[in-house]
Enzyme design. Structure first.
Site, PDB file in Angstrom:
ATOM      1  N   TYR A 292      45.501 -17.068  27.501  1.00  0.00           N
ATOM      2  CA  TYR A 292      44.179 -16.898  26.878  1.00  0.00           C
ATOM      3  C   TYR A 292      43.087 -16.840  27.946  1.00  0.00           C
ATOM      4  O   TYR A 292      42.319 -15.884  28.012  1.00  0.00           O
ATOM      5  CB  TYR A 292      43.922 -18.052  25.907  1.00  0.00           C
ATOM      6  N   ASP A 293      43.041 -17.874  28.804  1.00  0.00           N
ATOM      7  CA  ASP A 293      41.968 -17.981  29.798  1.00  0.00           C
ATOM      8  C   ASP A 293      41.966 -16.787  30.744  1.00  0.00           C
ATOM      9  O   ASP A 293      40.938 -16.155  30.978  1.00  0.00           O
ATOM     10  CB  ASP A 293      42.133 -19.252  30.642  1.00  0.00           C
TER      11      ASP A 293
ATOM     12  N   ARG B 106      42.595 -25.864  15.214  1.00  0.00           N
ATOM     13  CA  ARG B 106      41.557 -26.437  16.071  1.00  0.00           C
ATOM     14  C   ARG B 106      41.005 -27.713  15.447  1.00  0.00           C
ATOM     15  O   ARG B 106      41.253 -28.028  14.289  1.00  0.00           O
ATOM     16  CB  ARG B 106      40.460 -25.407  16.346  1.00  0.00           C
TER      17      ARG B 106
ATOM     18  N   ASP C 121      43.126 -39.895  24.459  1.00  0.00           N
ATOM     19  CA  ASP C 121      42.400 -41.093  23.997  1.00  0.00           C
ATOM     20  C   ASP C 121      41.125 -40.727  23.241  1.00  0.00           C
ATOM     21  O   ASP C 121      40.377 -41.614  22.818  1.00  0.00           O
ATOM     22  CB  ASP C 121      42.093 -42.038  25.172  1.00  0.00           C
ATOM     23  N   GLY C 122      40.870 -39.427  23.081  1.00  0.00           N
ATOM     24  CA  GLY C 122      39.702 -38.988  22.319  1.00  0.00           C
ATOM     25  C   GLY C 122      38.403 -39.029  23.102  1.00  0.00           C
ATOM     26  O   GLY C 122      37.328 -38.831  22.540  1.00  0.00           O
TER      27      GLY C 122
ATOM     28  N   GLN D  32      37.726 -36.960  25.564  1.00  0.00           N
ATOM     29  CA  GLN D  32      37.338 -35.606  25.991  1.00  0.00           C
ATOM     30  C   GLN D  32      36.224 -35.088  25.074  1.00  0.00           C
ATOM     31  O   GLN D  32      36.136 -35.506  23.924  1.00  0.00           O
ATOM     32  CB  GLN D  32      38.550 -34.651  25.982  1.00  0.00           C
ATOM     33  N   THR D  33      35.386 -34.225  25.613  1.00  0.00           N
ATOM     34  CA  THR D  33      34.222 -33.780  24.846  1.00  0.00           C
ATOM     35  C   THR D  33      34.275 -32.276  24.558  1.00  0.00           C
ATOM     36  O   THR D  33      34.900 -31.509  25.293  1.00  0.00           O
ATOM     37  CB  THR D  33      32.905 -34.069  25.591  1.00  0.00           C
TER      38      THR D  33
HETATM   39  N1  UDP Z   1      42.215 -31.989  19.313  1.00  0.00           N
HETATM   40  C1  UDP Z   1      42.582 -33.201  18.753  1.00  0.00           C
HETATM   41  N2  UDP Z   1      43.266 -33.181  17.567  1.00  0.00           N
HETATM   42  C2  UDP Z   1      43.577 -32.030  16.907  1.00  0.00           C
HETATM   43  C3  UDP Z   1      43.183 -30.791  17.486  1.00  0.00           C
HETATM   44  C4  UDP Z   1      42.505 -30.813  18.692  1.00  0.00           C
HETATM   45  O1  UDP Z   1      42.308 -34.268  19.309  1.00  0.00           O
HETATM   46  O2  UDP Z   1      44.191 -32.107  15.831  1.00  0.00           O
HETATM   47  C5  UDP Z   1      41.455 -32.005  20.583  1.00  0.00           C
HETATM   48  C6  UDP Z   1      42.042 -31.127  21.682  1.00  0.00           C
HETATM   49  O3  UDP Z   1      43.001 -31.833  22.445  1.00  0.00           O
HETATM   50  C7  UDP Z   1      40.806 -30.792  22.489  1.00  0.00           C
HETATM   51  C8  UDP Z   1      39.685 -30.785  21.452  1.00  0.00           C
HETATM   52  O4  UDP Z   1      40.171 -31.503  20.331  1.00  0.00           O
HETATM   53  O5  UDP Z   1      40.527 -31.796  23.431  1.00  0.00           O
HETATM   54  C9  UDP Z   1      39.292 -29.378  21.013  1.00  0.00           C
HETATM   55  O6  UDP Z   1      40.490 -28.704  20.692  1.00  0.00           O
HETATM   56  P1  UDP Z   1      40.514 -27.292  19.965  1.00  0.00           P
HETATM   57  O7  UDP Z   1      41.945 -26.902  19.805  1.00  0.00           O
HETATM   58  O8  UDP Z   1      39.657 -27.331  18.764  1.00  0.00           O
HETATM   59  O9  UDP Z   1      39.786 -26.304  20.972  1.00  0.00           O
HETATM   60  P2  UDP Z   1      39.760 -26.136  22.572  1.00  0.00           P
HETATM   61  O10 UDP Z   1      38.366 -26.448  22.921  1.00  0.00           O
HETATM   62  O11 UDP Z   1      40.708 -27.099  23.205  1.00  0.00           O
HETATM   63  O12 UDP Z   1      40.165 -24.728  22.796  1.00  0.00           O
END
Ligand code: UDP
Ligand code: UDP
Length: 265
Positions: A99-100, A140, A160-161, A163-164
């Site tokens: 993707y990237d 997502r 651990d949640g 991340q932002t």
């Molecule tokens: N994420 C999560 N639980 C989920 C789906 C995503 O904790 O059920 C986290 C994921 O690891 C990331 C963030 O939420 O850190 C955003 O993930 P997403 O897939 O929405 O989009 P990304 O920005 O990673 O492309």
């Protein structure tokens, strides 16, 4: 669909397409990690061959073309918030690279067709977007958490949640894309489109549990490989060149998205 001037053509953009058009929005490509990783070869073909074909089309008919790029071009960023002049930190061989790197190659193709063939290109880097009519199984974070909360299932926080992400409501994003498409000649971007308010994934989980009055509990799952730690757009350029900024607050956008999912789950 009822508009007599509207024509819907089903076509796989990795194959050439011959049309007569004025403006091309190249939005092709799955954007959810779980979807784009199912068939990564197809994902990168969509971005690279799709860009070549839509650029060939734009060149032939002298159409303006907008490429939907992504905050993922910044990878796991070392600078914060991300400005358009930051080159990014992307793993070229990881599971996200289809993707990237596909989107990075598409940006490269846009700029080369612009410089070499004078194609009128526009590049928008889209940050996390959400809203009604996302698929229940999109995968997502916003749709996952809302669906889990409404069904009383466990809320799956990866890592651990801490991340932002910064979430943009779909209507704001669409307005930004249209403004970018119709921006003055010669302004190619790239331009960031997103909301400069940053939330941890844990905050999002708690907010959605509260808003849905859910009995769901939070569980922790492994953090996916190469998951970016921090992401927030600097939108000074979009403000200045497009007169654009998001209008919908996260609470309002989430409310509308929850209302939608209540009807479909
Ligand atoms: N994420 C999560 N639980 C989920 C789906 C995503 O904790 O059920 C986290 C994921 O690891 C990331 C963030 O939420 O850190 C955003 O993930 P997403 O897939 O929405 O989009 P990304 O920005 O990673 O492309
Ligand atoms: N192409 C297309 N529609 C068009 C014109 C071109 O799909 O109306 C495709 C075609 O497959 C071509 C590619 O776009 O290979 C790139 O076009 P370009 O003119 O840059 O390349 P060339 O035709 O010289 O290989």
């Amino acid at each position: 669909m009822d508009n007599p001037n509207f024509e819907c053509i089903r076509h796989d953009i990795i194959n050439p397409i011959y049309l007569e058009v004025d403006q091309i929005y190249n939005l092709a490509c799955p954007a959810s990690p779980v979807h784009y990783q199912v068939n990564p070869i197809k994902t990168i073909k969509t971005s690279v061959m799709g860009a070549i074909n839509t650029l060939g089309l734009a060149k032939r008919v002298k159409a303006r073309i907008l490429q939907a790029s992504t905050s993922e071009v910044y990878g796991d960023p070392e600078i914060h918030p991300q400005t358009e002049d930051y080159w990014g930190r992307v793993n070229p061989i990881g599971i996200r690279s289809c993707y990237d790197e596909g989107k990075r190659a598409a940006e490269c193709l846009m700029m080369d067709y612009h410089r070499q063939n004078g194609v009128d290109v526009k590049i928008a880097r889209i940050f996390n977007t959400y809203g009604p009519r996302m698929a229940v199984r999109d995968g997502r974070v916003v749709s996952n958490f809302i669906v889990q909360a409404l069904k009383g299932e466990e809320i799956t926080v990866y890592g651990d949640g801490s991340q932002t992400r910064s979430f943009c409501y779909v209507e704001d994003l669409v307005e930004g894309l249209i403004r970018m498409m119709n921006s003055p000649n010669g302004f190619t971007g790239p331009v960031n489109l997103g909301t400069p308010q940053e939330f941890t994934i844990m905050e999002l989980a708690k907010t959605l549990i509260r808003m849905t009055a859910s009995s769901s509990r939070i569980v922790f799952k492994p953090l996916p490989q190469d998951d970016p730690v921090q992401r927030r757009p600097d939108i000074a350029l979009a403000r200045e060149r497009l007169g654009w900024e998001p209008r919908v607050a996260l609470a309002d956008g989430l409310e509308k998205t929850i209302d939608y999912f209540r009807k479909v789950v």
